[in-house]
Scaffold this motif. Structure first.
Motif, PDB file in Angstrom:
ATOM      1  N   TRP A 307       0.378  -4.125  -8.491  1.00 57.95           N
ATOM      2  CA  TRP A 307       0.071  -3.583  -7.171  1.00 57.95           C
ATOM      3  C   TRP A 307      -0.662  -4.644  -6.370  1.00 57.95           C
ATOM      4  O   TRP A 307      -1.020  -5.698  -6.891  1.00 57.95           O
ATOM      5  CB  TRP A 307      -0.717  -2.278  -7.251  1.00 57.95           C
ATOM      6  N   HIS A 350      -0.529   1.067  -4.215  1.00 56.06           N
ATOM      7  CA  HIS A 350       0.421   1.856  -4.995  1.00 56.06           C
ATOM      8  C   HIS A 350       1.065   0.966  -6.072  1.00 56.06           C
ATOM      9  O   HIS A 350       1.581  -0.104  -5.756  1.00 56.06           O
ATOM     10  CB  HIS A 350       1.530   2.422  -4.107  1.00 56.06           C
ATOM     11  N   GLY A 351       1.052   1.427  -7.327  1.00 55.94           N
ATOM     12  CA  GLY A 351       1.711   0.680  -8.395  1.00 55.94           C
ATOM     13  C   GLY A 351       3.219   0.686  -8.194  1.00 55.94           C
ATOM     14  O   GLY A 351       3.775   1.659  -7.680  1.00 55.94           O
TER      15      GLY A 351
END
Ligand code: MN
Ligand code: MN
Length: 417
Positions: A307, A350-351
């Motif tokens: 991320w 956000h991953g």
């Protein structure tokens, strides 16, 4: 999973004697959600989808039609495409765009795809957003005025970038007989190519007397100026770069570098699995609000789980095909499929990861509204293994092998140990 851990399910599955251990659970190491999602956890009757539907679109987006069972629905759509954006076509070229208005998640940046035919010109204009661009086809000439009032004139080709700081006036001009194409990113999701400040508009809305006085000419000198802006128009093929530069040399040449060769730069990471090239303010100094990474992911390879702590990511999928899964608090996880011309958008923090699902190299250019590129992917390799092992119910010896993994792009078959 309720009260059973994934390891319990695996153990039970191996024993083959526990009725609740379905094939679906074993295939996914046990489904993480309750109630379980995914086709594996459903029945043929419940899965049926007699339509009506557009089969061509459905076939392009298999991860929407049938998300992996590890996905959790409910995330805002982070998939879009220039392929669903109407073109504005004029003599000289065309453009299409995707702004926050039509792609709501795309708040920090908007994107424009523009093509100029031979002799095509995007007229002299400016705007308040910074403009970053990558050339995807052909060659074009950029002109821009720097803050000292000096000219910068340069030619760019495929894989090259330009960056125009907010407010600096510029133009784009096709070179050669084959046309040119590029993708522009503005550092403001609401910025539109249809709402810029064209030079012709200003002159048309200035009284001839003022124009004359401004330039020290009789007002009649301006009697043939266009009364509507040109936006993109059909011009003459441009002359040599040297001639254009010499024609404006009297005012001094800009010493700032508004262009950068991204595709021709040294990769910051490279392996048999692919490569990552960077252009941010550390190397492309003028680009103080945009950082970019060009990723090439080989067939079967994975752009590893990572991320970006400092910025949203805007993506242009240039070649090949792949799919990306995005993870957020909730938990929420969503997978989408991408093809050339598609746009992805990953909010800050956000991953996400990208799989090359095709037979050829996957090229994705990622753009961030930030002065420097930052990504985090080696967290579990840089945390005491004892601590990680306790989280994951894994043998500490296995956790220690995380430290030997190269982080960036991982090949189709990772080396053991
Ligand atoms: Mn512009
Ligand atoms: Mn990323």
């Amino acid at each position: 999973m309720g009260t059973r851990s994934r390891r319990d399910v695996l153990a039970i599955g191996a024993a083959g004697s526990f009725a609740l251990t379905t094939a679906a659970e074993a295939a996914g190491f046990g489904n993480p959600d309750a109630p379980a999602e995914g086709a594996l956890n459903s029945t043929p009757g419940a899965l049926s989808d007699p339509g009506p539907q557009d089969q061509a679109t459905t076939d392009q987006l298999p991860s929407f039609e049938s998300p992996p069972p590890t996905d959790v629905g409910g995330m805002p759509t982070f998939w879009s495409s220039f392929n669903i954006a109407p073109k504005r076509i004029q003599a000289g070229g065309w453009a299409r765009q995707m702004t926050t208005e039509s792609f709501p998640i795309s708040k920090a940046m908007s994107g424009v795809n523009m093509r100029l035919g031979p002799g095509g010109i995007r007229e002299l204009h400016w705007h308040l957003a910074a403009e970053w661009a990558i050339v995807t086809n052909g060659r074009c000439r950029v002109t821009v005025l720097d803050t000292e009032g000096r000219a910068f004139v340069e030619d760019v080709g495929e894989g090259d970038l330009w960056y125009f700081p907010p407010g600096l006036p510029h133009s784009l001009q096709c070179l050669g007989a084959d046309g040119c194409e590029f993708v522009i990113v503005f550092d403001d999701g609401s910025a539109s190519e249809y709402n810029t400040l064209p030079m012709t508009d200003w002159l048309a809305h200035t009284p001839p007397k003022v124009l004359g006085q401004n330039f020290g000419l009789p007002p009649d000198a301006f009697q043939n100026i266009p009364l509507n802006n040109l936006w993109i128009f059909q011009g003459k093929e441009s002359g040599s770069l040297e001639v254009d530069r010499a024609a404006v040399a009297a005012g001094g040449a800009s010493t700032q570098g508004f262009t950068f060769g991204l595709a021709s730069s040294q990769p910051v990471r490279e392996s048999e699995a692919g490569s990552i090239r960077l252009a941010d303010s550390r190397t492309f100094k003028i680009s103080t609000t945009i950082a970019a990474a060009l990723q090439v992911i080989k067939p079967g390879a994975l752009r590893q789980m990572h991320w970006h702590p400092n910025a949203d990511e805007w993506q242009y999928w240039m070649k090949g095909q792949g799919r990306m899964t995005v993870f957020d608090a909730g938990p929420r996880a969503q997978t989408a499929d991408f093809h050339p011309g598609d746009i992805g958008y990953v909010p800050r923090g956000h991953g996400h990861y990208i799989e090359n699902t095709g037979q050829e190299d996957l090229h994705v250019v990622t753009v961030f509204k930030a002065p420097e590129y930052q990504d985090l992917s080696n967290w579990l390799a840089r945390t005491p293994p004892e601590l990680v092992a306790q989280h994951l119910n894994m043998d500490i010896a296995v956790v220690r092998t995380f430290q030997a993994t190269r982080y960036g792009i991982q090949a189709a078959v990772p080396k053991a140990g």
